[in-house]
Write a protein that holds these residues in place. Structure first.
Motif, PDB file in Angstrom:
ATOM      1  N   ASP A 118       7.220  33.454 -16.956  1.00  0.00           N
ATOM      2  CA  ASP A 118       8.230  32.842 -16.097  1.00  0.00           C
ATOM      3  C   ASP A 118       9.569  33.514 -16.385  1.00  0.00           C
ATOM      4  O   ASP A 118      10.063  33.453 -17.509  1.00  0.00           O
ATOM      5  CB  ASP A 118       8.304  31.343 -16.375  1.00  0.00           C
ATOM      6  N   GLN A 119      10.130  34.126 -15.357  1.00  0.00           N
ATOM      7  CA  GLN A 119      11.370  34.876 -15.532  1.00  0.00           C
ATOM      8  C   GLN A 119      12.510  33.981 -16.025  1.00  0.00           C
ATOM      9  O   GLN A 119      13.338  34.410 -16.824  1.00  0.00           O
ATOM     10  CB  GLN A 119      11.764  35.552 -14.220  1.00  0.00           C
ATOM     11  N   ARG A 120      12.537  32.736 -15.589  1.00  0.00           N
ATOM     12  CA  ARG A 120      13.604  31.828 -16.039  1.00  0.00           C
ATOM     13  C   ARG A 120      13.493  31.564 -17.534  1.00  0.00           C
ATOM     14  O   ARG A 120      14.504  31.520 -18.235  1.00  0.00           O
ATOM     15  CB  ARG A 120      13.541  30.515 -15.258  1.00  0.00           C
ATOM     16  N   VAL A 121      12.277  31.412 -18.022  1.00  0.00           N
ATOM     17  CA  VAL A 121      12.077  31.193 -19.458  1.00  0.00           C
ATOM     18  C   VAL A 121      12.447  32.460 -20.231  1.00  0.00           C
ATOM     19  O   VAL A 121      13.119  32.393 -21.262  1.00  0.00           O
ATOM     20  CB  VAL A 121      10.628  30.752 -19.759  1.00  0.00           C
ATOM     21  N   ALA A 122      12.032  33.610 -19.705  1.00  0.00           N
ATOM     22  CA  ALA A 122      12.396  34.880 -20.346  1.00  0.00           C
ATOM     23  C   ALA A 122      13.910  35.038 -20.371  1.00  0.00           C
ATOM     24  O   ALA A 122      14.491  35.467 -21.375  1.00  0.00           O
ATOM     25  CB  ALA A 122      11.744  36.054 -19.613  1.00  0.00           C
ATOM     26  N   ARG A 126      15.528  45.385 -19.744  1.00  0.00           N
ATOM     27  CA  ARG A 126      14.234  45.775 -20.316  1.00  0.00           C
ATOM     28  C   ARG A 126      13.222  44.636 -20.364  1.00  0.00           C
ATOM     29  O   ARG A 126      12.047  44.833 -20.100  1.00  0.00           O
ATOM     30  CB  ARG A 126      14.472  46.328 -21.731  1.00  0.00           C
ATOM     31  N   PHE A 127      13.689  43.425 -20.697  1.00  0.00           N
ATOM     32  CA  PHE A 127      12.753  42.341 -20.974  1.00  0.00           C
ATOM     33  C   PHE A 127      12.695  41.222 -19.940  1.00  0.00           C
ATOM     34  O   PHE A 127      11.741  40.450 -19.935  1.00  0.00           O
ATOM     35  CB  PHE A 127      13.046  41.719 -22.340  1.00  0.00           C
ATOM     36  N   VAL A 128      13.707  41.097 -19.080  1.00  0.00           N
ATOM     37  CA  VAL A 128      13.702  39.978 -18.135  1.00  0.00           C
ATOM     38  C   VAL A 128      13.512  40.457 -16.703  1.00  0.00           C
ATOM     39  O   VAL A 128      12.586  40.039 -16.020  1.00  0.00           O
ATOM     40  CB  VAL A 128      15.004  39.150 -18.238  1.00  0.00           C
ATOM     41  N   GLY A 141       7.249  43.565 -18.330  1.00  0.00           N
ATOM     42  CA  GLY A 141       7.435  43.865 -19.746  1.00  0.00           C
ATOM     43  C   GLY A 141       6.712  42.871 -20.639  1.00  0.00           C
ATOM     44  O   GLY A 141       6.205  41.844 -20.174  1.00  0.00           O
ATOM     45  N   LEU A 142       6.664  43.166 -21.909  1.00  0.00           N
ATOM     46  CA  LEU A 142       5.949  42.345 -22.891  1.00  0.00           C
ATOM     47  C   LEU A 142       6.391  40.884 -22.851  1.00  0.00           C
ATOM     48  O   LEU A 142       5.551  39.987 -22.835  1.00  0.00           O
ATOM     49  CB  LEU A 142       6.153  42.919 -24.300  1.00  0.00           C
ATOM     50  N   LEU A 143       7.677  40.635 -22.810  1.00  0.00           N
ATOM     51  CA  LEU A 143       8.164  39.256 -22.819  1.00  0.00           C
ATOM     52  C   LEU A 143       7.663  38.485 -21.594  1.00  0.00           C
ATOM     53  O   LEU A 143       7.187  37.356 -21.720  1.00  0.00           O
ATOM     54  CB  LEU A 143       9.694  39.224 -22.877  1.00  0.00           C
ATOM     55  N   LEU A 144       7.727  39.102 -20.420  1.00  0.00           N
ATOM     56  CA  LEU A 144       7.244  38.421 -19.212  1.00  0.00           C
ATOM     57  C   LEU A 144       5.726  38.254 -19.210  1.00  0.00           C
ATOM     58  O   LEU A 144       5.205  37.306 -18.630  1.00  0.00           O
ATOM     59  CB  LEU A 144       7.693  39.166 -17.955  1.00  0.00           C
ATOM     60  N   ARG A 145       5.006  39.155 -19.857  1.00  0.00           N
ATOM     61  CA  ARG A 145       3.559  38.967 -19.974  1.00  0.00           C
ATOM     62  C   ARG A 145       3.252  37.788 -20.889  1.00  0.00           C
ATOM     63  O   ARG A 145       2.255  37.096 -20.700  1.00  0.00           O
ATOM     64  CB  ARG A 145       2.885  40.243 -20.485  1.00  0.00           C
ATOM     65  N   LEU A 146       4.099  37.540 -21.883  1.00  0.00           N
ATOM     66  CA  LEU A 146       3.876  36.423 -22.806  1.00  0.00           C
ATOM     67  C   LEU A 146       4.277  35.086 -22.204  1.00  0.00           C
ATOM     68  O   LEU A 146       3.535  34.113 -22.309  1.00  0.00           O
ATOM     69  CB  LEU A 146       4.644  36.655 -24.112  1.00  0.00           C
ATOM     70  N   VAL A 147       5.454  35.011 -21.594  1.00  0.00           N
ATOM     71  CA  VAL A 147       5.939  33.715 -21.111  1.00  0.00           C
ATOM     72  C   VAL A 147       5.661  33.481 -19.627  1.00  0.00           C
ATOM     73  O   VAL A 147       5.655  32.345 -19.183  1.00  0.00           O
ATOM     74  CB  VAL A 147       7.446  33.510 -21.397  1.00  0.00           C
TER      75      VAL A 147
END
Length: 158
Positions: A22-26, A84-86, A14-20
């Protein structure tokens, strides 16, 4: 048959994981938002339902009523955001929701015991809830990662 681009969007994070990346950060970003949102819900219910229950029944019931109302709404919002995001999973919505809620049942059980105790010994309900969040955040990360949204290799490939 899938439409053009559909297969790519399902296999990409997802968009958030493409930006950060790292799943832990997301998880921390979504969790931070969700924790803040849940805390705002808690305060709102404390000022309404909680105060009413304090006056009509007692502070223990006021604390538990406040906690329950904020919990139900907060968990549903958190489920959508984490899914959805993580963890970006597809299918098995009801199974995932049941697993997700079971992780939060551990947290709310701890919360339902500790919150009234802290309130009854004189803590402000809002400060008591804030202190309990530290423990429940750690529980939720490991529970969601290893249980709520866990997929077998076969499920991940389909």
């Amino acid at each position: 048959m899938t439409q053009a681009g559909e297969e790519d969007s399902d296999s990409r994070p997802g968009l958030l994981l493409r930006l950060v990346k790292d799943q832990r950060v997301a998880f921390l970003l979504v969790g931070g938002f969700n924790t803040a949102f849940g805390f705002v819900l808690f305060v709102a219910f404390d000022l309404t339902v909680g105060q009413w229950l304090d006056a009509t029944v007692n502070e223990t019931i006021g604390s538990l009523g406040t906690l329950f109302c904020a919990h139900v709404i907060g968990v549903l919002i958190a489920f959508v955001l984490y899914r959805r995001f993580v963890f970006v999973v597809h299918g098995h919505v009801l199974r995932d929701l049941a697993r997700f809620w079971s992780v939060y049942l551990v947290s709310i059980s701890i919360n339902a015991v500790v919150l009234p105790v802290l309130v009854n010994i004189g803590w402000n309900r809002i400060l008591a809830q804030l202190s309990i969040l530290v423990v429940t955040v750690a529980i939720s990360y490991f529970g969601h990662k290893r249980f709520s949204f866990r997929r077998t290799e076969k499920e991940e490939q389909s």
